[in-house]
Design an enzyme around this catalytic site. Structure first.
Site, PDB file in Angstrom:
ATOM      1  CG  ASP A  33      -1.641  -1.282   1.485  1.00  0.00           C
ATOM      2  OD1 ASP A  33      -1.975  -1.965   0.512  1.00  0.00           O
ATOM      3  OD2 ASP A  33      -1.856  -1.614   2.672  1.00  0.00           O
ATOM      4  CD  GLU A  38      -8.594  -3.409  -0.954  1.00  0.00           C
ATOM      5  OE1 GLU A  38      -9.215  -3.583   0.115  1.00  0.00           O
ATOM      6  OE2 GLU A  38      -7.645  -4.143  -1.305  1.00  0.00           O
TER       7      GLU A  38
END
Length: 324
Positions: free
Chosen positions: A40, A199
């Site tokens: 991420d 997401e």
């Protein structure tokens, strides 16, 4: 001379086949940007230095408890700046599940947005490397406050100084932040779900157009990938592009997604940071951070990213920060 010529002719097809093989090689991916397992990644540039803010990976269930920062002068060589936010030490409302951070700069401060305990928090510092402090003593967006999971924050500071918070798993949420960067009107939150959205939303602006990008599938799925939509407003509505996904795995590269995008200061050169399954033996809990060039066509469409193309050393110019 004749012998040399004959040797050259004899080698010509072989040379071509080597080049062809290199172009189609899907077994030898570039090395990751960071050593070890990190996911991420949020890539940013401040004051002539690049920074990476990742999730610390390597635990089943994503149970990490702290965040680190990495710095670089050229996008290639990265220095570990250490832990910048430790949940058990620095927070009163969360101790684990430290995921998916993002950073923004405004008012001479640095605002660090992050997921913790399936809520979204914010921390503030005077430097990109911290130390970051929790100004609220509670989540900025609490668990179950809206539809979906309250994770994966991202903040866009627009040209006029207005800041917008994007977040959500299973549902995308947008709200304009107040001038303090740590509050907003809950009644002003916009909820929507682009086709394929899961997401990891990320928004940037290029040539007057807003690009909303997100990850599709699940991060444990080898098909994990990135798609995008565009709008004339930071609040949308966003229209999904016809050509998607723009980032996906190929060959030995699996699960390429949950990205961020950086415009190299003072240029129209763009870099995409993302994670993939660790090579070899990785999975959705053991991922590694990578950087690749990202390009556009003449109409402003994002071109497919080559996950086998590594970024070249690139210095960051110092550009004045956005001010309201």
């Amino acid at each position: 001379m004749r012998l040399c010529f004959l040797l050259l002719v004899a080698c010509w097809p072989f040379t071509g086949s080597i080049a062809q093989q290199a172009a189609s090689d899907t077994l030898h991916a570039p090395a990751p940007a960071l050593p070890g397992v990190y996911a991420d990644p949020h890539l940013a540039a401040f004051g002539g230095t690049y920074y990476l803010y990742p999730t610390t990976d390597g635990t089943e269930g994503w149970l990490s408890t702290s965040f680190t920062c990495w710095s670089s002068k050229d996008l290639v060589r990265w220095k570990n700046e250490g832990v910048i936010l430790d949940l058990p030490r620095d927070l009163t409302w969360a101790t684990q599940r430290a995921w998916a951070p993002a950073i923004a700069s405004k008012n001479g401060k640095y605002y660090y947005y992050y997921s913790a305990a399936q809520s979204i928090g914010v921390a503030v510092a005077d430097k990109p490397t911290g130390p970051f402090k929790d100004p609220l003593g509670k989540p900025l967006v609490a668990k179950a406050a809206f539809k979906g999971q309250m994770i994966d924050p991202m903040v866009l500071v627009d040209d006029d100084g207005a800041a917008y918070l994007y977040w959500g798993q299973g549902q995308c949420h947008i709200v304009k932040l107040n001038a303090d960067m740590v509050s907003y009107d809950p009644a002003a939150v916009v909820e929507f779900k682009p086709p394929g959205y899961n997401e990891g939303s990320f928004v940037f602006k290029r040539q007057g157009k807003y690009y909303l990008m997100w990850s599709e599938y699940d991060t444990r799925d080898p098909r994990y990938s990135v798609a995008y939509a565009t709008s004339s407003s930071p609040m949308g509505p966003f229209t999904k592009a016809a050509s998607n996904p723009v980032l996906k795995g190929r060959g030995v590269v699996k699960g390429a997604g949950h990205h961020s995008v950086l415009q190299v200061p003072g240029t129209d050169q763009w870099v995409i940071a993302y994670h993939r399954f660790k090579i070899p033996g990785g999975n959705g809990y053991n991922r590694e951070t990578c950087l690749s060039p990202m390009r556009f066509d003449t109409q402003g469409n994002i071109l497919p990213v080559d996950v086998f193309e590594a970024v070249k050393p690139t210095k960051a110019k110092q550009v004045a920060p956005v001010r309201p």
